[in-house]
Design an enzyme around this catalytic site. Structure first.
Site, PDB file in Angstrom:
ATOM      1  N   GLU A 295      37.858  42.437  34.588  1.00  0.00           N
ATOM      2  CA  GLU A 295      37.618  43.478  33.596  1.00  0.00           C
ATOM      3  C   GLU A 295      37.329  43.306  32.072  1.00  0.00           C
ATOM      4  O   GLU A 295      36.931  43.962  31.423  1.00  0.00           O
ATOM      5  CB  GLU A 295      39.284  44.227  33.427  1.00  0.00           C
TER       6      GLU A 295
ATOM      7  N   HIS B 282      49.960  51.274  39.849  1.00  0.00           N
ATOM      8  CA  HIS B 282      48.595  51.956  40.069  1.00  0.00           C
ATOM      9  C   HIS B 282      48.954  53.560  39.799  1.00  0.00           C
ATOM     10  O   HIS B 282      48.048  54.464  40.130  1.00  0.00           O
ATOM     11  CB  HIS B 282      47.877  51.819  41.448  1.00  0.00           C
TER      12      HIS B 282
END
Lengths: 336, 326
Positions: free
Chosen positions: B61, B130
């Site tokens: 990321e 999530h």
């Protein structure tokens, strides 16, 4: 001072080397001026001086094209100047003046001059390595043949962003050079005490399929040649290179660090191989006379003295600047 | 043109329209290429634009967002995907320290035209790592623009505005809305950033919502209509720029304000909106401002638990009813 930008490896002549010597002399004197201005209360915050590192910035910049991109760290005065910022613009920024490179919004750790390819100094360790990869990607997409360079310290090699950037650069074969200024200390702690390999940047490069090279970072010719080779490789589409330039900082980590943790004699040993001394020896061997070198030093001294005066006399940063440049329209409005 | 399109397909449609219009737009992210994205939000892009403009990345990321930043600074317009918004934490340095500050700290020398797209929010039972709604994270950082569409046409219109913006935009796609359907966007559709929409007119109470809470607020409004409670629903669409004017204008005729957020109550965007209304619109109010937000707990897994935490039609209906009785 970017007149040597088209030189290839091993092609620097005596005149070009003298120009690099003078540039290093300017940087050394600017760093001394920054230190003195800090001690006299005219610079606030902190400074991270790069006296001793000049050969890395100057040698590398001389091997780059004027339109190549450079990203540096909070210890970035030397990169800014090697990349075209004037000592006056840099010192004015440190002194919170309206004429500073970033008009008083950057400071010592964020010296930036985009129109000469100095895309910024970033004060979060390692954060700019992925940015340099991205700039290289942009050059690849646009087909410009530009390369991007990230200068970073040895301490950055243990940051995740270092590893993510190397991996991405390798897998996308990006035209990027990762140039580590290994001065053997990450802030106050020897890098060797927290890193399992001898060469923290170069030894990691093969793990990402990237060539890694350890060089003498105090020899401006060696740096120039290594960077010229790596840039040529990058422009040919052969991907990134890691260059680990071994060097030494003459001051401590920052203004408040007297560097008492350094073993006795270590600084003195490095001073014998000071970048200016090494370049001086090369120039003498190439037949440059002592008075030519003295003249170069004298010109450098004058440039920095004038810069100090001009920066001192410049107007203070405009308080209205606090509310400009958040957005592309120049303003900072966040609501209706 | 089909009568309806899914929110999921609108994401790819919005990106494709901009990529056709502007060759400097490129995408990068995990699994966005031939795989079409884990949420199928980039389906078709790889086939149309190829690997040079649709780039698969490693699971990195920091490299994704850091490279997008460097690329945006040097002449192209990257659209970076961070798969789940929870993962923004893995590259938070770039959202908090690098991207939003670089223009400012360089005295305006740098332009960063990039979009960070991410699937936000709960409701699908993905568990605590999530499922978060994290738009409030981005709201705390000066220098980021924040879009969060609630319907397919807005996805396309806001995507156009985000990609064309010379400022960095964090674009929250709500994963609970991906399967929802709506009217397709007309050609050349652009929704200006910072322009709220009045999605239901009403006279008794103003309900301000964002992304997933828009359909929740609309459902609550429909349920209250037979009780003679007329709710006006405002879809904020963006958090920065924040359209305070539309909210204050609505309060001039409703005099009651309910804010429905999915992010946790602590530090939620509704608190900023409530303080602005208290500051500037206190005279317009006939009742206290009511904030309905998620509970201050990590998102639980089981449906029965998740429903207790996130605002639901039932909880919103109930709270509006109580406010009307004030």
């Amino acid at each position: 001072m970017t007149g040597t930008s088209t030189q290839q490896a091993g092609q620097l002549d005596a005149a070009a080397l003298l120009s690099l010597y003078e540039q290093m002399s300017v940087i050394r004197r600017t760093e001394k001026a920054a230190h003195d201005l800090f001690m006299s209360g005219l610079v606030k915050g902190t400074t991270h001086l790069a006296a001793g590192h000049e050969a890395v910035a100057v040698g590398a910049s001389a091997a780059l094209r004027p339109d190549d991109y450079v990203f540096a760290t909070y210890r970035g005065h030397h990169h800014a100047i090697a990349r075209g910022a004037t000592p006056e613009e840099c010192l004015a920024e440190l002194m919170s003046k309206a004429t500073g490179l970033c008009r008083g919004k950057g400071g010592s750790m964020h010296l930036t001059k985009v129109d000469t390819g100095m895309l910024g100094s970033y004060a979060i360790v390692g954060s700019h390595l992925p940015m340099a990869a991205g700039a290289a990607w942009s050059a690849q997409v646009r087909g410009t043949g530009q390369v991007a360079v990230a200068f970073f310290g040895d301490g950055a090699t243990n940051i995740g962003a270092f590893h993510e950037a190397l991996n991405l650069a390798a897998v996308w074969q990006l035209p990027v050079l990762f140039i580590c200024e290994n001065n053997f200390y990450m802030e106050y702690t020897p890098i060797s005490s927290v890193t399992p390999v001898a060469n923290p940047a170069a030894d990691r490069a093969p793990g990402y399929g990237i060539p890694g090279e350890v060089i003498d970072g105090n020899d401006v010719l060696t740096v120039h040649d290594a960077v010229a080779r790596a840039a040529e490789r990058a422009r040919a589409g052969d991907g990134p290179t890691v260059i680990e330039a071994q060097t030494y900082r003459h001051y401590g980590h920052s203004r408040t660090d007297p560097a008492k943790y350094r073993p006795d004699g270590e600084l003195e040993q490095w001073l014998e191989r000071d970048p200016l001394t090494v370049a001086h020896r090369h120039l003498t061997q190439l037949g440059i006379a002592g008075d030519e070198l003295a003249q170069a030093d004298s010109r450098a001294e004058q440039v920095v003295a004038n810069a100090v005066d001009a920066a001192k006399n410049a107007p203070d940063a405009d308080p209205a600047e606090a509310f400009t440049d958040v957005w592309a329209d120049g303003g900072s409005t966040w609501r209706t | 043109m089909a009568d309806v399109i899914t929110y999921r397909d609108a994401v790819a449609e919005g990106i494709a329209r901009e990529m056709r219009r502007d060759p400097s737009v490129v995408c990068l992210g995990e699994d966005i290429g031939a795989a079409g994205g884990v949420f199928k939000t980039t389906v078709g892009l790889y086939d149309e634009f190829g690997p040079d403009r649709i780039r698969d990345t490693p699971i990195s990321e920091q490299a994704i967002v850091g490279a997008a930043m460097g690329a945006a600074m040097t002449g192209i317009r990257p659209v970076a995907e961070i798969m789940f918004s929870d993962f923004l934490a893995c590259c938070w340095d770039y959202l908090a320290n690098e991207i939003p500050k670089v223009r400012y700290m360089t005295g305006g020398q740098v332009t960063v035209p990039l979009v960070i797209r991410t699937a936000n929010g709960g409701g699908l039972g993905f568990g605590a790592q999530h499922s978060q709604a994290v738009e409030n994270w981005a709201l705390t950082v000066p220098g980021l623009k924040i879009a969060a569409p609630s319907n397919p046409a807005d996805v396309v219109g806001l995507m156009a505005a985000a990609i064309r913006s010379d400022d960095p935009v964090v674009f929250f796609e709500h994963k609970g809305l991906f399967a929802s359907k709506g009217t397709p966007a007309p050609p050349e559709h652009v929704v200006e950033l910072g322009q709220a929409g009045i999605v239901r007119e009403g006279s008794d109470v103003t309900v301000v919502a964002l992304a997933s809470t828009v359909p929740t607020a609309l459902a609550a409004a429909e349920r209250l209509a037979p009780e003679d409670i007329s709710a006006e629903v405002i879809d904020l669409r963006c958090l920065i720029p924040l359209d305070v004017r539309t909210v204050l204008t609505s309060l001039q005729h409703t005099s009651r304000l309910v804010i429905v957020e999915e992010n946790p109550y602590q530090g939620g965007w509704g608190a900023t909106l409530a303080s602005l209304v208290a500051d500037e619109g206190f005279d317009l109010l006939d009742a206290p401002i009511k904030r309905i937000a998620s509970a201050c707990v990590p998102l639980p897994f089981a449906d029965a638990l998740e429903e207790r935490v996130i605002p639901t039609t039932d909880s919103v209906t109930d709270q509006i009813r109580r406010l009307m009785a004030y």
